[in-house]
Design a protein around this motif. Structure first.
Motif, PDB file in Angstrom:
ATOM      1  N   TYR A   1      -1.834  -2.106  -9.161  1.00  0.00           N
ATOM      2  CA  TYR A   1      -2.629  -0.708  -9.455  1.00  0.00           C
ATOM      3  C   TYR A   1      -2.464  -0.725 -10.511  1.00  0.00           C
ATOM      4  O   TYR A   1      -4.125  -0.060 -11.895  1.00  0.00           O
ATOM      5  CB  TYR A   1      -2.729   0.985  -9.246  1.00  0.00           C
TER       6      TYR A   1
ATOM      7  N   TRP B   1       5.375   3.239  -3.417  1.00  0.00           N
ATOM      8  CA  TRP B   1       5.190   2.096  -3.261  1.00  0.00           C
ATOM      9  C   TRP B   1       5.814   0.729  -4.317  1.00  0.00           C
ATOM     10  O   TRP B   1       7.210   1.360  -5.029  1.00  0.00           O
ATOM     11  CB  TRP B   1       3.655   1.721  -4.374  1.00  0.00           C
ATOM     12  N   SER B   2       5.770  -0.740  -3.824  1.00  0.00           N
ATOM     13  CA  SER B   2       6.620  -1.636  -4.224  1.00  0.00           C
ATOM     14  C   SER B   2       6.145  -2.031  -6.052  1.00  0.00           C
ATOM     15  O   SER B   2       5.084  -1.348  -5.980  1.00  0.00           O
ATOM     16  CB  SER B   2       6.663  -2.388  -3.601  1.00  0.00           C
TER      17      SER B   2
ATOM     18  N   GLU C   1       2.546  -3.682  -6.010  1.00  0.00           N
ATOM     19  CA  GLU C   1       1.665  -2.506  -5.592  1.00  0.00           C
ATOM     20  C   GLU C   1       0.348  -1.714  -6.971  1.00  0.00           C
ATOM     21  O   GLU C   1      -0.048  -1.842  -7.474  1.00  0.00           O
ATOM     22  CB  GLU C   1       1.737  -1.480  -4.637  1.00  0.00           C
ATOM     23  N   VAL C   2       2.351  -1.568  -7.585  1.00  0.00           N
ATOM     24  CA  VAL C   2       2.282  -0.455  -9.213  1.00  0.00           C
ATOM     25  C   VAL C   2       2.009  -1.659 -10.002  1.00  0.00           C
ATOM     26  O   VAL C   2       0.742  -0.548 -10.667  1.00  0.00           O
ATOM     27  CB  VAL C   2       3.513   0.010  -9.519  1.00  0.00           C
TER      28      VAL C   2
ATOM     29  N   HIS D   1       4.319   7.925  -3.820  1.00  0.00           N
ATOM     30  CA  HIS D   1       3.853   7.023  -3.021  1.00  0.00           C
ATOM     31  C   HIS D   1       4.919   5.974  -1.981  1.00  0.00           C
ATOM     32  O   HIS D   1       4.491   5.028  -1.178  1.00  0.00           O
ATOM     33  CB  HIS D   1       2.862   6.278  -3.101  1.00  0.00           C
TER      34      HIS D   1
END
Length: 249
Positions: A197, A189-190, A193-194, A187
């Motif tokens: 989540y 993601w940065s 973000e990881v 995805h």
């Protein structure tokens, strides 16, 4: 059954040769999945895998999103700590990765997830018609037909239990790094973000702080966009032309 935008409802072919394996846990990382495909023992892992009969790589992979949530529970033999499971009936949105595999590859990965010897294809007839099928008492022996991608059925496997019915368990950092690597690969993601989540998943909530997760995954995330670089040539031209009333473009 609700489905993700990438998935459509449809009738499966009479004789399946390929399927989409939708994974939501550590197998989102291709390097992790390769231990199931090719065999071997992951670094820091406690188990050695025999690999699939068909050791070819996935013919395709896609980033997808699924309804439901991921939660951590039970005890992972390979990593210790909680394992990732998928509750497709729980409200939420789950980033996932779909690999296009042969039926034999999917069957052999499923067997290895249960520490069984690969070698026998799973009969997908019932799960195709019913949407869900529990093959046995194991924690990864419940199949779910999520829908179709390009007319090819997409499946995942998880536990037979709902998230609310389970005692959630803190996942190990090594295991979370595999999930993090898969989220970045799939995805883009940065690290932030990881971390956000993973830290919001049942089992990780209250056990992993945002600071700990950022430290754990900081080297895996996509780098932030670089700020605009100064243009010394343009600045020099503007300095020269400004007194003349000319604006450099």
């Amino acid at each position: 059954m609700s489905i993700a935008p990438e998935l459509t409802l449809g009738s499966a072919p009479v004789s399946l040769t390929h399927i989409w394996y939708a994974c939501y846990g550590s197998n989102m990382s291709l390097s992790r999945l390769n231990y199931y495909l090719l065999g071997g023992r992951p670094p820091t892992g406690a188990l050695t895998y025999p690999g699939c009969r068909d050791k070819n790589p996935p013919s395709e992979s896609r980033a997808i999103r699924l309804p439901g949530t991921v939660y951590f529970a039970l005890e992972a033999l390979a990593w210790t700590g909680g394992m990732a499971f998928y509750d497709h009936l729980h409200p939420g949105d789950t980033p996932a990765r779909a690999y296009r595999l042969t039926v034999s590859q999917f069957s052999d990965i499923l067997a290895q997830e249960m520490n069984l010897a690969p070698g026998e294809d799973v009969d997908l007839t019932d799960v195709l018609s019913q949407g869900r099928q529990t093959l046995g008492p194991g924690c990864y022996e419940t199949l779910i037909h999520l829908g179709d991608i390009d007319g090819v059925p997409a499946f995942t496997f998880t536990s037979p239990w709902r998230s609310a019915d389970m005692e959630h368990r803190k996942p190990a950092g090594t295991y979370l790094r595999h999930l993090a690597a898969g989220l970045v690969e799939t995805h883009g993601w940065s690290a932030a973000e990881v971390a956000a989540y993973l830290g919001s998943r049942p089992g990780a909530v209250g056990h992993w702080s945002p600071e700990e997760l950022m430290e754990l995954v900081a080297d895996l995330g996509m780098p932030p966009p670089e700020p605009p670089r100064p243009n010394p040539v343009g600045e020099l031209m503007q300095t020269v032309l400004a007194p003349l009333g000319v604006v450099a473009g």
